[in-house]
Design a protein around this motif. Structure first.
Motif, short mmCIF file in Angstrom:
data_model
loop_
_atom_site.label_atom_id
_atom_site.label_comp_id
_atom_site.label_asym_id
_atom_site.label_seq_id
_atom_site.Cartn_x
_atom_site.Cartn_y
_atom_site.Cartn_z
N ASP A 185 50.62 48.15 59.39
CA ASP A 185 51.78 47.72 57.57
C ASP A 185 50.80 47.59 56.93
OD1 ASP A 185 52.27 46.11 60.06
OD2 ASP A 185 50.91 44.07 59.71
N GLY A 186 50.43 48.30 56.72
CA GLY A 186 50.20 49.03 54.98
C GLY A 186 49.44 48.65 54.09
N LEU A 187 48.67 47.31 54.43
CA LEU A 187 47.77 45.74 54.22
C LEU A 187 46.86 46.46 54.03
CD1 LEU A 187 49.92 43.14 55.49
CD2 LEU A 187 50.59 44.18 52.89
N PRO A 188 46.05 46.07 52.73
CA PRO A 188 44.93 45.71 52.49
C PRO A 188 43.86 44.30 53.07
CG PRO A 188 45.41 45.00 50.21
CD PRO A 188 46.73 45.86 51.00
N VAL A 189 42.71 44.19 53.47
CA VAL A 189 42.15 43.58 54.63
C VAL A 189 40.66 43.05 53.39
CG1 VAL A 189 41.55 42.51 56.07
CG2 VAL A 189 42.61 44.86 56.24
N LYS A 190 40.72 41.81 53.45
CA LYS A 190 39.61 40.61 52.37
C LYS A 190 39.25 39.75 53.55
CE LYS A 190 38.45 42.80 49.77
NZ LYS A 190 37.23 43.48 49.29
N PRO A 191 37.82 39.79 53.92
CA PRO A 191 37.48 38.37 54.53
C PRO A 191 37.02 37.62 52.69
CG PRO A 191 35.90 40.47 54.03
CD PRO A 191 36.61 41.28 53.71
N VAL A 192 36.93 36.53 52.75
CA VAL A 192 36.44 35.84 52.14
C VAL A 192 35.37 34.83 52.45
CG1 VAL A 192 38.48 34.02 52.15
CG2 VAL A 192 37.92 34.27 50.15
N GLY A 193 34.16 34.37 51.57
CA GLY A 193 33.60 33.09 52.01
C GLY A 193 33.37 31.98 51.52
N ALA A 194 33.01 31.32 50.89
CA ALA A 194 33.02 30.05 49.75
C ALA A 194 33.95 30.01 49.05
CB ALA A 194 31.52 29.47 50.30
N GLY A 195 33.64 31.11 48.83
CA GLY A 195 35.57 31.43 47.41
C GLY A 195 33.84 31.00 46.08
N HIS A 196 32.36 31.20 46.44
CA HIS A 196 31.95 30.74 44.37
C HIS A 196 31.92 32.70 44.11
CE1 HIS A 196 31.81 27.10 46.36
NE2 HIS A 196 30.87 26.44 46.20
N SER A 197 32.19 33.66 44.20
CA SER A 197 32.26 34.40 43.67
C SER A 197 32.89 34.05 42.29
CB SER A 197 32.33 36.00 44.19
OG SER A 197 31.38 36.24 44.89
N PHE A 198 31.99 34.55 40.81
CA PHE A 198 33.15 34.64 39.70
C PHE A 198 34.05 35.22 39.70
CE2 PHE A 198 29.29 31.48 39.26
CZ PHE A 198 29.74 30.51 38.72
N SER A 199 33.38 36.64 40.00
CA SER A 199 34.20 38.19 39.69
C SER A 199 35.21 38.13 40.34
CB SER A 199 32.78 38.72 39.74
OG SER A 199 32.99 39.21 41.12
N GLY A 200 36.31 39.08 40.43
CA GLY A 200 37.43 39.29 41.23
C GLY A 200 37.58 39.71 42.92
N ILE A 201 35.89 40.06 42.87
CA ILE A 201 35.30 40.41 44.03
C ILE A 201 36.16 39.91 45.39
CG2 ILE A 201 33.46 39.09 44.73
CD1 ILE A 201 31.62 41.68 44.80
N ALA A 202 36.11 38.97 45.39
CA ALA A 202 37.00 38.41 46.92
C ALA A 202 38.28 38.80 46.92
CB ALA A 202 36.52 36.62 47.03
N VAL A 203 38.72 38.68 46.12
CA VAL A 203 40.10 38.55 45.21
C VAL A 203 41.38 39.30 47.00
CG1 VAL A 203 42.16 39.52 44.89
CG2 VAL A 203 40.40 37.66 42.89
N ALA A 204 41.58 38.92 47.91
CA ALA A 204 42.36 39.99 48.15
C ALA A 204 43.74 39.30 48.82
CB ALA A 204 42.76 38.27 50.33
N PRO A 205 44.46 40.31 47.75
CA PRO A 205 46.28 40.63 47.50
C PRO A 205 46.83 40.79 49.13
CG PRO A 205 44.73 42.27 46.44
CD PRO A 205 43.87 42.43 47.73
N GLY A 206 46.15 41.68 50.02
CA GLY A 206 47.00 41.58 51.55
C GLY A 206 46.61 40.68 52.94
N VAL A 207 46.08 41.03 53.20
CA VAL A 207 45.42 39.80 54.58
C VAL A 207 44.20 39.13 54.28
CG1 VAL A 207 44.61 39.49 56.45
CG2 VAL A 207 46.74 41.86 56.55
N GLN A 208 44.27 38.28 54.02
CA GLN A 208 43.03 37.77 53.58
C GLN A 208 42.12 36.90 55.18
OE1 GLN A 208 42.57 32.93 52.54
NE2 GLN A 208 41.64 33.68 50.02
#
Ligand SMILES: Cc1cc2nc3c(=O)[nH]c(=O)nc-3n(C[C@H](O)[C@H](O)[C@H](O)COP(=O)(O)OP(=O)(O)OC[C@H]3O[C@@H](n4cnc5c(N)ncnc54)[C@H](O)[C@@H]3O)c2cc1C
Length: 430
Positions: A36-59
């Motif tokens: 589908d041409g989408l990026p993928v991002k696993p997310v843990g507990a969302g406890h990072s303050f930076s945008g490292i876990a931001v999932a614009p495509g598939v979370q």
């Protein structure tokens, strides 16, 4: 549904959210996203303050990928599914008589999220949590599974991979026999603590301190490791509720909120906090001492500097805060960790002192974090990957000897940048 991180500094609106329950589901999710041409991002507990876990495509939400895969009491090796929260690990390890050797301040994170960002605790003899990793299973950008043991040349990169090299499905940790910690918490003069910092971190297992701006007192925490058979002296329930629930969370929330509305209150409030907190000794199982509950929301930046210069850098930060007269209700935290071999570890190749700067989440943004960041950066500082900072690939590369190797491995495992997001583009490049 809009996703938000714990610190309320980042949001994401993923195209779709998947809840994999097996490695096979992760493989399918990555292959489907590629189609589908989408990026993928696993997310843990969302406890990072930076945008490292931001999932614009598939979370990939990992709460279905948890639990113990294997544990060997003889070797101390324990394999966990990636999404396992740190707070359930003690009960998984207890039947095997094992514990994680060191932890950070809280236990709400997932094991995969914690290691991906270089989460650490304190102790000159102990590396961050990623140094406990002796094996991993990781799915790359094509959906191919790689099984890495402790000798694999990629392990020091994948164990602290910023989520840029693939989706980790399992991690094997080197644990230790379960142990107790004796905790001594004291208010002490800041100057004395800084003058004796080097001796303290060498004499004791786990040393750290907090400093409330507008005071001259350090609240020190000194933890000593004891065998499990040693007598315990846990905090009575009422004392824990008073100190940790009421003072550290309930009253602290109220005072932070008041200082946020009327910043001029911060100095008086901090001087009251200085008098009321931090004078106790207790002995308990390690996890109950390492971690505490954090109910007051904040934003955070943390930098690692060479351990030997931490007292000088701390003095410079204190002087900057006093000179600039920012009204800050949240304490700074000072810790230490052993140098390690993880390619993008903030402690890579050097024993490191950590300086963490916080702001109550409702405080108006000002130049506090950016000016402190400039100072820390000038002292060869490396920013925590999960906390706020403004660094870019171009200026991070010279501070990490293995940076180019990490980028080359990223090209190999994820040439199409299936795992990219704006944060990774900033810190690693497109
Ligand atoms: C209250 C509080 C206290 C904290 N205390 C400390 C501390 O004491 N010491 C410290 O060093 N840090 C501390 N942190 C920071 C925190 O430990 C890190 O930001 C950590 O990464 C958060 O883990 P998480 O599970 O929430 O991961 P997330 O923030 O959800 O994700 C972090 C990264 O891990 C990646 N990731 C997650 N799972 C996988 C996977 N399976 N495969 C590949 N990549 C994956 C994500 O994509 C993302 O890039 C604290 C944060 C908060 C909010």
């Amino acid at each position: 549904m809009t996703w938000r991180n714990w610190g309320r500094t980042e949001t994401a609106d993923p195209v779709r959210v998947l809840h994999p329950t097996s490695e096979a589901h992760v493989v399918t999710a990555i292959q489907q996203a590629a189609a589908d041409g989408l990026p993928v991002k696993p997310v843990g507990a969302g406890h990072s303050f930076s945008g490292i876990a931001v999932a614009p495509g598939v979370q990939l939400e990992l709460s279905g990928l948890t639990g113990l895969v294997a544990a060997d009491a003889t070797t101390g090796r324990v394999t966990l599914r990636a999404g396992t929260p740190l707070h359930v690990i003690p009960e998984l390890l207890a039947p095997h008589g094992l514990a994680m050797p060191n932890l950070g301040d809280i236990d709400r994170q997932t094991i995969s999220g914690a290691v991906a960002t270089g989460t650490h605790g304190t102790g000159l003899g102990f590396g961050g949590i990623a140094t406990q990793v002796v094996g991993a299973r990781v799915v790359d950008g094509w959906g191919e599974v790689h099984v890495l043991d402790e000798h694999h040349k990629w392990l020091p990169a994948v164990a602290l991979g910023l989520g840029a090299l693939g989706v980790v499905t399992e991690l094997t940790l080197q644990c230790v026999p379960a142990f107790l910690l004796e905790a001594v918490e004291r208010p002490e003069p800041l100057d004395r603590v800084l003058d004796t910092w080097d001796e303290r971190i060498r004499a004791h297992d786990h040393v750290e301190f907090y400093w409330f701006p507008h005071t001259r007192t350090a609240l020190t925490k000194t933890n000593t490791r004891l065998p499990l058979e040693a007598p315990t002296r846990p905090l009575p329930g009422w004392r824990r509720r008073l100190d940790d629930d009421l003072m550290a969370n309930g009253v602290f929330e109220a005072t932070c909120r008041a200082s946020s509305r009327v910043p001029a209150l911060a100095p008086a409030v901090n001087r009251a906090a200085e008098r009321l907190t931090g004078n106790r000794t207790f002995t308990d199982v390690s996890t109950a001492v390492f971690t505490t509950r954090r109910a007051v929301r904040f934003r955070e930046m943390e930098y690692a500097v060479p351990a030997a210069i931490l007292p000088d850098v701390a003095r410079a930060v204190v002087a900057l805060i006093e000179r600039r007269r920012w009204r800050v209700s949240f304490p700074l935290e000072f810790r230490v960790a052993a140098g390690d071999d993880r390619w993008l570890s903030t402690a890579h190749g050097r024993d490191s002192g950590y300086i963490a700067v916080h702001r109550y989440w409702r405080d108006a943004e000002d130049d506090y974090l950016t000016e402190v960041e400039a100072l820390l950066r000038d002292h060869d500082g490396r920013p925590h990957w999960g906390k706020m900072h403004t660094r870019t690939a171009a200026d991070l590369a010279p501070t990490y000897p293995r940076f180019a190797d990490f980028l080359a491995l990223r090209d190999q495992l994820d040439p199409d940048r299936r795992f990219a997001n704006p944060y990774l583009e900033r810190v690693l490049g497109a």
